[in-house]
Enzyme design. Structure first.
Site, PDB file in Angstrom:
ATOM      1  N   GLU A   1       0.831  -1.196   0.000  1.00 34.46           N
ATOM      2  CA  GLU A   1       0.000   0.000   0.000  1.00 34.46           C
ATOM      3  C   GLU A   1       0.874   1.258   0.000  1.00 34.46           C
ATOM      4  OE1 GLU A   1      -3.011   2.436   3.021  1.00 34.46           O
ATOM      5  OE2 GLU A   1      -2.331   0.414   3.550  1.00 34.46           O
TER       6      GLU A   1
ATOM      7  N   ASP B   1      -1.185  -0.979   5.645  1.00 31.77           N
ATOM      8  CA  ASP B   1      -1.094  -0.340   6.953  1.00 31.77           C
ATOM      9  C   ASP B   1      -2.079  -0.970   7.942  1.00 31.77           C
ATOM     10  OD1 ASP B   1       0.762   1.368   5.904  1.00 31.77           O
ATOM     11  OD2 ASP B   1      -0.633   3.044   5.611  1.00 31.77           O
TER      12      ASP B   1
ATOM     13  N   ASP C   1      -4.419   0.086   9.739  1.00 28.80           N
ATOM     14  CA  ASP C   1      -5.459   1.071  10.023  1.00 28.80           C
ATOM     15  C   ASP C   1      -6.664   0.738   9.145  1.00 28.80           C
ATOM     16  OD1 ASP C   1      -4.843   1.902   7.444  1.00 28.80           O
ATOM     17  OD2 ASP C   1      -3.840   3.735   8.065  1.00 28.80           O
TER      18      ASP C   1
ATOM     19  N   ASP D   1      -8.014   2.105   6.503  1.00 34.02           N
ATOM     20  CA  ASP D   1      -7.750   2.139   5.062  1.00 34.02           C
ATOM     21  C   ASP D   1      -6.950   0.918   4.613  1.00 34.02           C
ATOM     22  OD1 ASP D   1      -9.123   4.325   4.270  1.00 34.02           O
ATOM     23  OD2 ASP D   1      -7.446   5.729   4.375  1.00 34.02           O
TER      24      ASP D   1
END
Length: 647
Positions: free
Chosen positions: A432, A505, A507, A509
């Site tokens: 990502e 990541d 998180d 997203d």
């Protein structure tokens, strides 16, 4: 040179071979293998019911870590075997390849075909107790895995079958404790067991199954009088059906019982879930070929008969009639022969013609009925749209192939390929973000590790047609990098990387990107998952620096545990992969000797399909209902930390 004589040959007695090589019998000693022990006992109970000798199965997860299965079938034979001179119960639980399923007299159809189920469960348990209710009498026996002289002897009979009383019941009760010397985790998961039992109840119309969890007081009663019709309704509950109720067909031909339920929904992929004697066949086989052939022929005939095909229309192929199809095909037959690497593909040649005959007759009768003409017309209209999309997708694929052949390994300049051409060792990191991709490129081993940074979120393939999916640049780049093609063109042997590792990541997203990629692989490259080529990279959440050293922590719990014994330290919270230096990323996430990665598997294709539809599909209401029902909004993870400044 050491001598190699007859005295060096080792003979494993009884069930000791199972304990020495458990993977040969249950696949793994992980959580999947643990539950396999329970499936073997459940399958034996269900076989009694499926053959008409009972109607109830009760499964209990006990507080002491044991699991038990009770049925009201005939009860395991208690008499003495004429040749081996032991009771039938002891024979079943202590001898491999012993049971009542090898002949045709005891079971017309059975799931357990190899006679190793009950004995393998016994071999890999601390102890196993059996109680048989038969002919007005109650019998019991006990087996234990005994450690003696530094060696464990598996499934030894410590109490021979003994008559212990009178009874009005009938059936068998088995209770066992998985051996913690074999399994690291011996705790059965309630939801895993529940989903398996739901599937079993759907496949065996009218069977009553109870699941009791004494650890949490959960209790579930399962019974589906509609059988696989109810199953298809369950499978399409998060989707929009084209018509209701599902089409249902059943018949028996040449000792093969065939049942089929199907529905069409407003999605663009097909989902056929097939079973043989209650055993899932995710790789398909001859029975699926028979069904697909019948469906294509019947719908083609229907379209021609009702003048639904015009000259300007794109000619149909079988795939067009299966867009949006959700079907459950269940057959029961004798002498089942499985093929494929995982033995989950039916190989019986005769199954194809029998299934084709039953399905063709049943579907023809359904569509020839005046009241069902509208259903047939709806399916043909959907097939027309699928044919047009197929033509567009064909052009998109040709464009993708041409683009890749022109640009070669450059792949739009995004892919940093490895120098090795040995696909057995090569790894591809799908990363990502550009920043993280740069760190990964610097930290990788260029010989066997390739890096493909994503410039944005790929398209959610659950909501789009195949031509729209192929129009997405990120998706096209992934397809080109892997080299396998997609859908019906997919060829696993062309895969350029043994490990495809998603690195995003930690998180929301990052999780969304991971879900989008897994959805794409599941819908269009499913063999990548079933073959075990897809992995999730696990970057650390924290770096704890103390006395010049960095300790990496992957969870809040791990951080709390590490810091509780430290006096002075600093904590770095990694909000994204791009915040890590290349050497940190290498040491924690890229280096095979140090990293943690999770292999993505597919134990239950049905459940995977439902969850992908729920989380990645268009039904927002279903998602909200699920979140409101199961999410714990009050959870707070707190831990105390001491930083160098505070000290």
């Amino acid at each position: 040179m050491a001598s190699y004589d007859a005295k060096d040959l080792v003979v494993l007695e009884g069930l000791d071979a199972v304990r020495m090589r458990p993977g040969m019998y249950i696949g793994t000693t992980g959580i999947k293998g643990l539950h396999h022990l329970l499936w073997e006992i459940i399958d034996n109970a269900v076989d009694e019911v499926a053959n008409g000798y009972g109607n109830k199965v009760e499964v209990t997860l006990h507080k002491d870590g044991t699991a038990s299965v009770l049925d009201n079938g005939r009860g395991i034979p208690v008499g003495i075997h004429p040749k081996l001179k032991v009771s039938g119960v002891e024979l079943v639980f202590t001898q491999l390849h012993a049971g009542g399923k090898f002949g045709d007299d005891n079971y017309k159809y059975s799931g357990g075909l190899h006679g190793v189920g009950a004995s393998v469960t016994n071999a890999l348990s601390r102890y196993l107790d059996v109680t048989v209710h038969k002919d007005g009498k109650k019998y019991s026996a006990r087996f234990e895995s005994i450690e003696k002289g530094g060696k464990v002897h598996s499934g030894v009979t410590v109490q021979h079958l003994t008559e212990v009383g009178k009874t009005t019941q009938k059936g068998t009760y088995v209770r066992f404790l998985p051996d913690d010397r074999v399994f690291k985790d011996t705790k059965f998961d309630y939801n895993t067991v529940l989903e398996r039992l739901k599937e079993t109840a759907f496949l065996n119309k009218g069977i009553h199954i109870e699941l009791i969890d004494e650890r949490t007081s959960k209790h579930e009663t399962l019974c589906y009088e509609g059988g696989i019709r109810d199953y298809v309704t369950h499978l399409t509950s998060e989707k929009k059906p084209l018509f209701v109720p599902p089409i249902y067909i059943e018949n028996e031909i040449d000792d093969t019982y065939v049942s089929l339920a199907l529905q069409y929904v407003d999605t663009y992929t097909e989902n056929i879930f097939s079973y043989v004697n209650n055993i899932p066949t995710p790789e398909g086989g001859t029975h699926e070929v028979g069904f697909k052939t019948a469906l294509t022929k019947v719908l083609n005939d229907f379209a021609k008969k009702h003048n639904l095909i015009k000259e300007k229309d794109v000619p149909f192929i079988g795939d067009d009639f299966r867009e949006g199809l959700v079907a459950v095909l269940s057959i029961k037959m004798k002498n089942v022969q499985f093929e494929g690497q995982t033995k989950t593909k039916l190989g019986n040649v005769e199954a194809r013609s029998r299934v084709e005959t039953v399905c063709a007759q049943g579907l023809t009768e359904f569509f020839e009925s005046k009241k069902n003409e509208n259903v047939g017309s709806l399916i043909i209209e959907k097939a027309k749209g699928a044919a047009r999309v197929r033509q567009a997708a064909k052009k998109a694929k040709e464009l993708t192939r041409a683009k890749n052949s022109i640009e070669g390994s450059m792949l739009i300049g995004q892919l940093a390929n490895c120098t090795s051409r040995n696909s057995d060792i090569n790894e591809l990191f799908i990363v990502e973000g550009k920043s993280a991709g740069g760190s990964a490129k610097q930290g990788r081993d260029r010989y066997f590790q390739a890096v493909l940074p994503l410039r944005g979120k790929p398209l959610n393939s659950e909501k789009k047609r195949i031509d729209q999916v192929l129009a997405n640049e990120e998706i096209r780049t992934i397809i080109g990098a892997l080299g396998t093609g997609i859908g019906e063109d997919f060829k696993l042997e062309n895969l350029k990387y043994n490990k495809v590792i998603i690195l995003s990541d930690a998180d929301p997203d990052g999780m969304h990107i991971r879900c989008i990629l897994l959805t794409f692989f599941f819908r269009y490259m499913r063999p990548l998952i079933t073959n075990g080529n897809v992995y999730i990279g696990m970057p650390p959440l924290y770096g704890v620096k103390s006395k010049g050293k960095i300790i990496y922590c992957y969870t809040d719990e791990e951080l709390a545990d590490i810091t509780k014994d430290l006096s002075k330290y600093t904590i770095q919270r990694y909000k994204g992969l791009g915040e890590m230096d290349y050497d940190q990323l290498r040491d924690t996430t890229l280096d095979p000797a140090k990293r943690t990665i999770i292999r993505v598997g597919l134990e239950d294709a049905v459940q995977a399909d439902k969850e992908i539809s729920l989380w990645m599909g268009d039904e927002i209401g279903a998602r909200k209902d699920y979140i409101n029902k199961y999410a714990n909004f009050n959870r707070v993870d707190n831990f105390e930390t001491k930083t160098e400044d505070e000290e």
